[in-house]
Design an enzyme around this catalytic site. Structure first.
Site, PDB file in Angstrom:
ATOM      1  N   CYS A   1       3.945  -2.700  -1.527  1.00 32.15           N
ATOM      2  CA  CYS A   1       3.360  -2.775  -2.618  1.00 32.15           C
ATOM      3  C   CYS A   1       3.792  -3.790  -3.442  1.00 32.15           C
ATOM      4  O   CYS A   1       3.554  -4.882  -3.269  1.00 32.15           O
ATOM      5  CB  CYS A   1       3.599  -1.141  -3.305  1.00 32.15           C
ATOM      6  SG  CYS A   1       2.567  -0.857  -4.879  1.00 32.15           S
TER       7      CYS A   1
ATOM      8  N   ARG B   1      -4.957   3.136 -12.901  1.00 31.71           N
ATOM      9  CA  ARG B   1      -4.140   2.683 -11.608  1.00 31.71           C
ATOM     10  C   ARG B   1      -4.687   3.458 -10.465  1.00 31.71           C
ATOM     11  O   ARG B   1      -5.551   4.247 -10.199  1.00 31.71           O
ATOM     12  CB  ARG B   1      -2.576   3.240 -11.753  1.00 31.71           C
ATOM     13  CG  ARG B   1      -1.933   2.565 -12.923  1.00 31.71           C
ATOM     14  CD  ARG B   1      -0.394   2.976 -13.016  1.00 31.71           C
ATOM     15  NE  ARG B   1       0.225   2.730 -11.858  1.00 31.71           N
ATOM     16  CZ  ARG B   1       1.012   1.572 -11.852  1.00 31.71           C
ATOM     17  NH1 ARG B   1       0.896   0.753 -12.741  1.00 31.71           N
ATOM     18  NH2 ARG B   1       1.507   1.110 -10.817  1.00 31.71           N
TER      19      ARG B   1
ATOM     20  N   HIS C   1       2.811   3.530   0.108  1.00 34.23           N
ATOM     21  CA  HIS C   1       4.561   4.267  -0.100  1.00 34.23           C
ATOM     22  C   HIS C   1       4.467   5.437   0.827  1.00 34.23           C
ATOM     23  O   HIS C   1       3.498   6.036   1.299  1.00 34.23           O
ATOM     24  CB  HIS C   1       4.654   4.275  -1.682  1.00 34.23           C
ATOM     25  CG  HIS C   1       4.786   3.497  -2.499  1.00 34.23           C
ATOM     26  ND1 HIS C   1       5.984   2.508  -2.270  1.00 34.23           N
ATOM     27  CD2 HIS C   1       4.144   2.792  -3.445  1.00 34.23           C
ATOM     28  CE1 HIS C   1       6.022   1.743  -3.479  1.00 34.23           C
ATOM     29  NE2 HIS C   1       4.662   1.694  -3.959  1.00 34.23           N
TER      30      HIS C   1
END
Ligand code: GLN
Length: 287
Positions: free
Chosen positions: A102, A139, A200
């Protein structure tokens, strides 16, 4: 036990910016690598490299960089360029396995344009760039599954930035989720043995085949073992790992993929099959 792997097998992992870039359990990736090495009698030593620490390329066999918020990424971007770039590039061009997650992934590309503030110049390892579309844009958040190397990878993503690939090869193809930019179905990027991803979670506990891929690349590079890594990376009982993997696939509605994952691995552990000529090069996607 495979006596090839007596304790003299040691690897050193450089953990970049653990204090700044450590979101969503990224440290779990390191714990997974350590545990999977330990179960094969390989010692994985972890060295933390923070802001201001120089990076001597020959001292490491693997590198990891996690994710973080925009405000954490700014000082890291500066340090990557001013303190670590020469050492990093030397190691990367020498095929060191790197996992960049990320925010760390974004800083290994050309630049990251955050929602606010100046662009953060990146290392340019991946021919790609990232633009945050501003706080008004939703997001890219949630569970994600991709196709990788004829298998699946699962994880969790939460990023405002959208990454666009130039000539960089993607890590995989999005099956469910946002991936690089919610537009072109690509996820992550690959350059030599450097792997960038938005996943993640942390990524490696639920993807033991990818963890072993990184370990095998490191052993092949450090110990010159160009033969099939399967010969020295004994399969482990990964039933729990694959059940967790399949659970995410099911939660995403990818039932066939979940069945495939369980059928392929349940009871037999993770079997690593890398085509011989691929041992020292990066992933072959089956996009
Ligand atoms: N701050 C970056 C973004 O929002 C990276 C986020 C992260 O590492 N999870 O895109």
């Amino acid at each position: 036990m495979n006596d090839d792997l007596s304790p003299h097998m040691r690897l050193t992992l450089g953990h970049l910016y653990p204090d700044q870039l450590n979101l969503y359990g990224d440290r779990g990736n390191i714990l997974t690598l350590q545990r999977r090495c330990q179960l094969r009698n390989i010692e994985l030593r972890v060295v933390e490299l923070g802001i201001g620490d120089a990076l001597a390329p020959d001292e490491y066999d693997m590198l990891f960089i996690g994710g973080g918020q925009d405000k954490e990424q700014a000082p890291v971007a500066q340090d990557l360029l001013e303190v670590k770039s020469i050492g990093l590039w030397a190691a990367i061009e020498d095929d060191i396995p790197v996992l960049a997650v990320c925010g760390g992934y974004q800083l290994f590309a050309h630049y990251y344009r955050p929602a606010e503030g100046p662009d953060m110049r990146g290392l340019g390892v991946f021919d790609a760039w990232t633009i945050h579309k501003g706080a008004q844009e939703p997001r890219c958040t949630g569970d994600i599954a991709i196709k990788w190397n004829g298998n699946t990878l699962v994880g969790f993503e939460n990023h405002g930035g959208r990454t666009y690939l130039g000539t960089a090869k993607p890590l995989g193809k999005v099956l469910k989720g946002h991936g690089n930019n919610s537009e072109d179905h690509t996820e992550g990027a690959v350059y030599r043995n450097s792997f960038g991803t938005y996943m993640h979670g942390s990524l490696l506990p639920k993807n033991p085949h990818f963890a072993d891929h990184l370990i095998a690349l490191a052993l092949a590079r450090t110990y010159g073992r160009r033969d099939d890594p399967f010969t020295f990376l004994t399969p482990l009982d990964d039933t729990l790992e694959w059940e967790a993997h399949a659970f995410i696939l099911e939660r995403l509605g990818l039932y066939n993929a979940a069945t495939d994952a369980l059928r392929t691995y349940k009871g037999v552990g993770t079997i690593l099959h890398l085509p011989k000529n691929q041992v020292s090069s990066s992933v072959n996607e089956t996009l």
